[in-house]
Design an enzyme around this catalytic site. Structure first.
Site, PDB file in Angstrom:
ATOM      1  N   ASP A  97      -9.660   4.001   0.004  1.00 36.45           N
ATOM      2  CA  ASP A  97     -10.158   3.959  -1.629  1.00 36.45           C
ATOM      3  C   ASP A  97     -11.744   3.665  -1.652  1.00 36.45           C
ATOM      4  O   ASP A  97     -12.265   3.162  -0.563  1.00 36.45           O
ATOM      5  CB  ASP A  97      -9.780   2.786  -2.379  1.00 36.45           C
ATOM      6  CG  ASP A  97      -7.863   3.031  -2.467  1.00 36.45           C
ATOM      7  OD1 ASP A  97      -7.601   4.167  -2.402  1.00 36.45           O
ATOM      8  OD2 ASP A  97      -7.514   1.977  -2.484  1.00 36.45           O
TER       9      ASP A  97
HETATM   10  N1  URA Z   1      -4.124   0.617   0.709  1.00 30.07           N
HETATM   11  C1  URA Z   1      -4.968   0.632  -0.461  1.00 30.07           C
HETATM   12  O1  URA Z   1      -4.409  -0.093  -1.416  1.00 30.07           O
HETATM   13  N2  URA Z   1      -6.162   1.247  -0.355  1.00 30.07           N
HETATM   14  C2  URA Z   1      -6.690   1.724   0.658  1.00 30.07           C
HETATM   15  O2  URA Z   1      -7.734   2.253   0.730  1.00 30.07           O
HETATM   16  C3  URA Z   1      -5.735   2.026   1.861  1.00 30.07           C
HETATM   17  C4  URA Z   1      -4.584   1.541   1.927  1.00 30.07           C
END
Ligand code: URA
Length: 242
Positions: free
Chosen positions: A108
């Site tokens: 993310d």
């Molecule tokens: N889990 C999440 O919530 N975000 C990420 O970027 C990777 C794993």
């Protein structure tokens, strides 16, 4: 005929995009493939960097060398190469890289840490395929105190809107007056999985960093920096996946 690292010729033909592996095997059986001018058959190998492979008299385009880069993705960057919304992308950290590399999965925009980039499509596919259950470890900071019950729920599986999560591991727990830090190892790769798992047991994630994936470790690589994988790391990945 070939020098290491030699690979099966049908694989090299398929990788060059000329035909499927099956079709390439037929061509080999039919004696239509030569390496450095000599006819070869099924089972022979060649070195894509130094051997000249011809099919029906036409030279195979040289395969791009495979590259594997480990980036410590900073916060605030999307893991796509182009973003329709114009947000900063990880391209910023690939300026000196020759050829096109693609991220293996995603992090993310507000997650930092280990991101593998490669032009090895077969390896990428396998790393992302749920069948291989590749372990990924995240260092998680939540506000509040992680309870034993919440820890057990995270480890045994929590109900998300796309189904129960598989078993996971919580390790390395540290508490302060207001927060808890812990490492969460999961073997799935669902969208925003760690944040959703924590929310499902009553906690909001305040920071999230991926520190390990398969045999790869972020170590002390500074944020925004990248390094090539070592030979041992590439070998280790292949041993896990192929
Ligand atoms: N889990 C999440 O919530 N975000 C990420 O970027 C990777 C794993």
């Amino acid at each position: 005929m070939a020098m290491a690292p030699a690979e099966r010729i049908q694989k090299l033909i398929a990788r060059a995009g000329l035909a499927s592996r099956r079709q390439a095997e037929t061509w080999l059986d039919q004696g239509r493939v030569r390496v450095n001018g000599q006819q070869v058959s099924l089972g022979d190998k060649a070195d894509p960097a130094s051997d000249v492979i011809t099919v029906n008299g036409k030279a195979l385009p040289k395969a791009e060398p495979q590259q594997y880069l480990l980036l410590n993705k900073p916060l605030g960057y999307v893991t796509t190469l182009k973003d329709p919304q114009g947000r900063p992308t990880i391209c910023r950290f690939m300026k000196g890289v020759s050829g096109r590399l693609f991220p293996v999965g995603r992090l993310d925009i507000n997650t930092e840490g280990l991101l593998l980039l490669t032009n090895d499509g077969a390896l990428t596919q396998r790393l992302l395929h749920p069948r291989h259950k590749i372990a990924k470890t995240y260092r998680v900071k939540i506000s509040g105190r992680l309870t034993d019950r919440a820890r057990q729920q995270l480890e045994h599986g929590v109900e998300l809107d796309d189904g129960m999560t598989a078993s996971a591991r919580v390790d390395n727990i540290h508490y302060s007056a207001r927060n808890t830090w812990f490492d969460l190892e999961i073997k799935e790769g669902r969208n925003r999985q760690v944040r959703r798992m924590c929310r499902a047991v009553g906690f909001d994630v305040s920071t999230l960093k991926r520190i390990k994936m398969a045999n790869l470790d972020l170590g002390k690589l500074p944020s925004g920096h990248s390094r090539s994988l070592t030979r041992e790391e590439i070998k280790g990945l292949r041993a896990l996946l192929f």
